[in-house]
Design a protein around this motif. Sequence first.
Motif, PDB file in Angstrom:
ATOM      1  N   GLY A  43       0.832  -1.194   0.000  1.00  0.00           N
ATOM      2  CA  GLY A  43       0.000   0.000   0.000  1.00  0.00           C
ATOM      3  C   GLY A  43       0.864   1.239   0.000  1.00  0.00           C
ATOM      4  O   GLY A  43       2.036   1.195   0.364  1.00  0.00           O
ATOM      5  N   SER A  44       0.282   2.355  -0.410  1.00  0.00           N
ATOM      6  CA  SER A  44       1.045   3.591  -0.457  1.00  0.00           C
ATOM      7  C   SER A  44       1.278   4.130   0.951  1.00  0.00           C
ATOM      8  O   SER A  44       0.641   3.704   1.921  1.00  0.00           O
ATOM      9  N   ARG A  45       2.193   5.072   1.069  1.00  0.00           N
ATOM     10  CA  ARG A  45       2.488   5.694   2.358  1.00  0.00           C
ATOM     11  C   ARG A  45       1.237   6.352   2.935  1.00  0.00           C
ATOM     12  O   ARG A  45       0.494   7.022   2.231  1.00  0.00           O
ATOM     13  N   GLY A  46       1.029   6.143   4.234  1.00  0.00           N
ATOM     14  CA  GLY A  46      -0.020   6.872   4.936  1.00  0.00           C
ATOM     15  C   GLY A  46      -1.399   6.271   4.907  1.00  0.00           C
ATOM     16  O   GLY A  46      -2.342   6.874   5.429  1.00  0.00           O
ATOM     17  N   VAL A  47      -1.569   5.070   4.310  1.00  0.00           N
ATOM     18  CA  VAL A  47      -2.920   4.500   4.229  1.00  0.00           C
ATOM     19  C   VAL A  47      -3.286   3.657   5.442  1.00  0.00           C
ATOM     20  O   VAL A  47      -4.442   3.248   5.594  1.00  0.00           O
ATOM     21  N   GLY A  48      -2.317   3.349   6.325  1.00  0.00           N
ATOM     22  CA  GLY A  48      -2.657   2.649   7.564  1.00  0.00           C
ATOM     23  C   GLY A  48      -2.173   1.218   7.682  1.00  0.00           C
ATOM     24  O   GLY A  48      -2.735   0.443   8.470  1.00  0.00           O
ATOM     25  N   LYS A  49      -1.131   0.847   6.955  1.00  0.00           N
ATOM     26  CA  LYS A  49      -0.632  -0.539   7.010  1.00  0.00           C
ATOM     27  C   LYS A  49      -0.075  -0.880   8.398  1.00  0.00           C
ATOM     28  O   LYS A  49      -0.333  -1.958   8.934  1.00  0.00           O
ATOM     29  N   THR A  50       0.681   0.031   8.971  1.00  0.00           N
ATOM     30  CA  THR A  50       1.266  -0.194  10.298  1.00  0.00           C
ATOM     31  C   THR A  50       0.172  -0.372  11.337  1.00  0.00           C
ATOM     32  O   THR A  50       0.202  -1.319  12.145  1.00  0.00           O
ATOM     33  N   THR A  51      -0.804   0.516  11.335  1.00  0.00           N
ATOM     34  CA  THR A  51      -1.906   0.439  12.294  1.00  0.00           C
ATOM     35  C   THR A  51      -2.648  -0.888  12.172  1.00  0.00           C
ATOM     36  O   THR A  51      -3.041  -1.481  13.182  1.00  0.00           O
ATOM     37  N   LEU A  52      -2.825  -1.356  10.954  1.00  0.00           N
ATOM     38  CA  LEU A  52      -3.521  -2.619  10.711  1.00  0.00           C
ATOM     39  C   LEU A  52      -2.844  -3.765  11.466  1.00  0.00           C
ATOM     40  O   LEU A  52      -3.506  -4.561  12.148  1.00  0.00           O
ATOM     41  N   THR A 127       4.744  -5.603   5.667  1.00  0.00           N
ATOM     42  CA  THR A 127       4.168  -4.547   4.845  1.00  0.00           C
ATOM     43  C   THR A 127       5.261  -3.904   4.014  1.00  0.00           C
ATOM     44  O   THR A 127       6.433  -3.906   4.390  1.00  0.00           O
ATOM     45  N   GLY A 128       4.866  -3.358   2.881  1.00  0.00           N
ATOM     46  CA  GLY A 128       5.832  -2.700   2.016  1.00  0.00           C
ATOM     47  C   GLY A 128       5.160  -1.716   1.093  1.00  0.00           C
ATOM     48  O   GLY A 128       3.928  -1.630   1.015  1.00  0.00           O
ATOM     49  N   SER A 129       5.961  -0.987   0.390  1.00  0.00           N
ATOM     50  CA  SER A 129       5.489   0.019  -0.554  1.00  0.00           C
ATOM     51  C   SER A 129       4.583  -0.597  -1.616  1.00  0.00           C
ATOM     52  O   SER A 129       4.744  -1.753  -2.012  1.00  0.00           O
ATOM     53  N   SER A 130       3.637   0.205  -2.089  1.00  0.00           N
ATOM     54  CA  SER A 130       2.784  -0.235  -3.198  1.00  0.00           C
ATOM     55  C   SER A 130       3.606  -0.460  -4.459  1.00  0.00           C
ATOM     56  O   SER A 130       3.134  -1.080  -5.420  1.00  0.00           O
ATOM     57  N   MET A 131       4.849   0.013  -4.462  1.00  0.00           N
ATOM     58  CA  MET A 131       5.719  -0.143  -5.625  1.00  0.00           C
ATOM     59  C   MET A 131       6.349  -1.528  -5.707  1.00  0.00           C
ATOM     60  O   MET A 131       6.933  -1.879  -6.736  1.00  0.00           O
ATOM     61  N   LEU A 132       6.271  -2.308  -4.626  1.00  0.00           N
ATOM     62  CA  LEU A 132       6.906  -3.623  -4.626  1.00  0.00           C
ATOM     63  C   LEU A 132       6.377  -4.495  -5.750  1.00  0.00           C
ATOM     64  O   LEU A 132       5.176  -4.644  -5.935  1.00  0.00           O
ATOM     65  N   GLU A 133       7.290  -5.089  -6.498  1.00  0.00           N
ATOM     66  CA  GLU A 133       6.929  -6.052  -7.527  1.00  0.00           C
ATOM     67  C   GLU A 133       7.373  -7.431  -7.033  1.00  0.00           C
ATOM     68  O   GLU A 133       8.505  -7.847  -7.229  1.00  0.00           O
ATOM     69  N   ILE A 134       6.455  -8.104  -6.364  1.00  0.00           N
ATOM     70  CA  ILE A 134       6.796  -9.376  -5.711  1.00  0.00           C
ATOM     71  C   ILE A 134       7.278 -10.401  -6.723  1.00  0.00           C
ATOM     72  O   ILE A 134       8.227 -11.147  -6.491  1.00  0.00           O
ATOM     73  N   ASP A 135       6.653 -10.408  -7.890  1.00  0.00           N
ATOM     74  CA  ASP A 135       7.021 -11.392  -8.911  1.00  0.00           C
ATOM     75  C   ASP A 135       8.442 -11.179  -9.420  1.00  0.00           C
ATOM     76  O   ASP A 135       9.070 -12.095  -9.948  1.00  0.00           O
ATOM     77  N   LEU A 150      -3.722  -2.617   0.419  1.00  0.00           N
ATOM     78  CA  LEU A 150      -4.540  -1.688   1.206  1.00  0.00           C
ATOM     79  C   LEU A 150      -4.600  -0.345   0.481  1.00  0.00           C
ATOM     80  O   LEU A 150      -3.568   0.282   0.223  1.00  0.00           O
ATOM     81  N   HIS A 151      -5.795   0.079   0.137  1.00  0.00           N
ATOM     82  CA  HIS A 151      -6.005   1.377  -0.506  1.00  0.00           C
ATOM     83  C   HIS A 151      -6.291   2.436   0.560  1.00  0.00           C
ATOM     84  O   HIS A 151      -6.473   2.124   1.739  1.00  0.00           O
ATOM     85  N   GLY A 152      -6.352   3.690   0.142  1.00  0.00           N
ATOM     86  CA  GLY A 152      -6.716   4.760   1.059  1.00  0.00           C
ATOM     87  C   GLY A 152      -8.177   4.643   1.467  1.00  0.00           C
ATOM     88  O   GLY A 152      -8.916   3.779   0.989  1.00  0.00           O
ATOM     89  N   LEU A 153      -8.596   5.512   2.359  1.00  0.00           N
ATOM     90  CA  LEU A 153      -9.979   5.477   2.841  1.00  0.00           C
ATOM     91  C   LEU A 153     -10.964   5.678   1.693  1.00  0.00           C
ATOM     92  O   LEU A 153     -10.802   6.581   0.872  1.00  0.00           O
ATOM     93  N   SER A 154     -11.983   4.853   1.663  1.00  0.00           N
ATOM     94  CA  SER A 154     -13.113   5.106   0.765  1.00  0.00           C
ATOM     95  C   SER A 154     -14.011   6.154   1.421  1.00  0.00           C
ATOM     96  O   SER A 154     -13.860   6.468   2.618  1.00  0.00           O
ATOM     97  N   GLU A 201     -11.882  16.930  -0.293  1.00  0.00           N
ATOM     98  CA  GLU A 201     -10.860  17.878   0.130  1.00  0.00           C
ATOM     99  C   GLU A 201      -9.779  17.199   0.963  1.00  0.00           C
ATOM    100  O   GLU A 201      -8.587  17.379   0.741  1.00  0.00           O
ATOM    101  N   SER A 202     -10.200  16.419   1.954  1.00  0.00           N
ATOM    102  CA  SER A 202      -9.224  15.797   2.868  1.00  0.00           C
ATOM    103  C   SER A 202      -9.861  14.610   3.583  1.00  0.00           C
ATOM    104  O   SER A 202     -10.408  14.757   4.669  1.00  0.00           O
ATOM    105  N   GLY A 203      -9.775  13.437   2.948  1.00  0.00           N
ATOM    106  CA  GLY A 203     -10.376  12.275   3.589  1.00  0.00           C
ATOM    107  C   GLY A 203      -9.817  10.952   3.128  1.00  0.00           C
ATOM    108  O   GLY A 203     -10.247   9.901   3.593  1.00  0.00           O
ATOM    109  N   TYR A 204      -8.848  10.969   2.214  1.00  0.00           N
ATOM    110  CA  TYR A 204      -8.362   9.709   1.640  1.00  0.00           C
ATOM    111  C   TYR A 204      -7.292   9.045   2.497  1.00  0.00           C
ATOM    112  O   TYR A 204      -7.254   7.827   2.605  1.00  0.00           O
ATOM    113  N   TYR A 205      -6.420   9.845   3.113  1.00  0.00           N
ATOM    114  CA  TYR A 205      -5.355   9.287   3.954  1.00  0.00           C
ATOM    115  C   TYR A 205      -5.733   9.471   5.424  1.00  0.00           C
ATOM    116  O   TYR A 205      -6.018  10.596   5.847  1.00  0.00           O
ATOM    117  N   PRO A 206      -5.723   8.402   6.230  1.00  0.00           N
ATOM    118  CA  PRO A 206      -6.184   8.505   7.618  1.00  0.00           C
ATOM    119  C   PRO A 206      -5.450   9.538   8.463  1.00  0.00           C
ATOM    120  O   PRO A 206      -6.010  10.039   9.439  1.00  0.00           O
TER     121      PRO A 206
END
Length: 401
Positions: A43-52, A127-135, A150-154, A201-206
């Motif tokens: 997932g991208s930075r700031g979406v809540g992977k650590t908290t999960l 957890t890792g960056s959304s840029m990771l190419e596991i394959d 994990l995506h940002g907040l819906s 305006e401000s609701g996608y990143y927790p």
Amino acid sequence: MEDDIVKPITDAYYMRLSATNLKFKRYLYGKINWETRLIGIKGSRGVGKTTLMLQHIKEHFPKKSEALYVSLDNLWFKAHTLEELVAYEYAHGVTHLFLDEVHKYPDWSISIKNLYDTYSDLYIVYTGSSMLEIDNSKVDLSRRQTLYTLHGLSLREYMEFEGILATAPIALDDLLKRHVEIAFDLFQKAKMLKHFSAYLESGYYPFYKDAKKDYLLQLAEVANLVIDTDLPAVEEVTYSTVRKTKVLLMLIAQNLPLMPNINKLTVQLDTSRELCLKMLYALDRAELIMLLTENVKDYKHIVTPEKILLNNTNLMRALAVRSEIGTVRETFFANQASAVATLTMPKKGDFLLNGTSLFEVGGSNKKFDQIKDIPNSFLAIDETEVGYGNRIPLWMFGFLY
């Protein structure tokens, strides 16, 4: 290894755990099969992977010493290895290992593979960056792990996070078939258009809640950090490429939506066509931009995109010179829909979902003129509380996950 050497790691773990709140959990929390021995969460930075991860430990481990959370960008690893740490902790009763920021650790996939094979009863979540190419990692983890994104907040999650409304996600098929009755039910519980505007305006990143007035400044810095630190951690890139990638991101932000002329971009960036496309796809994988292509995106066979948007409307606020309402609407739709469906650029209309459902996105006066003769076509309409027929309120696409 002596106890005092490991103490900084365990102290950091218990400090992070004590500060973790269980009140709100992301949509992915209940979908993860935590019984799997190896789990990856991108997932991208700031979406809540650590908290999960920390929420799972806090909720499911009465004996906190049986789990260990550690961030692999900790300076401790400049003098010690992950293998040393795990050998010590495993001998002292740790059965579940939670690794954060794995892309910051050299040859992380080899280390995780070796730990998985060496300790047959050790459970690993990373957890890792959304840029990771596991394959494309140096070892094949695909046969061993279950991978989640994990995506940002819906919009739905944002409203729950704000304490406004808690409701289940809407399946895409249900939305297309039953949007009128669903919208009528939801609209009686909350003023959707008001909260929709706030979310854009401000609701996608927790982290918007903690950042408050500094949110957009912090979000711009997150974008900067992704290029400065995550990109070099995942790809072998030069300082020059990092700099040009930042320039490319700002060129996109200043010209939304961008119908890319790759030849023109290569001149502006003083680079090759191949490197320009690689930078575009890297920004897309980093979830800073969204590339729209005629066919489903294949990161192994890159092609020139038909259209480029920023990844979400909050990034538009933080980076874009101007935010025209039409582009805001399209960005919201693309961002939310792409979390649950494949998204491509059709010959007619704005978006094609799963190769079957065609959409035009617009304001309340939007008409079917461009797609009226195409089967299974819909309008996603802004400034509308409840739709009718194939006219679906735009805000409802924020309830898909």
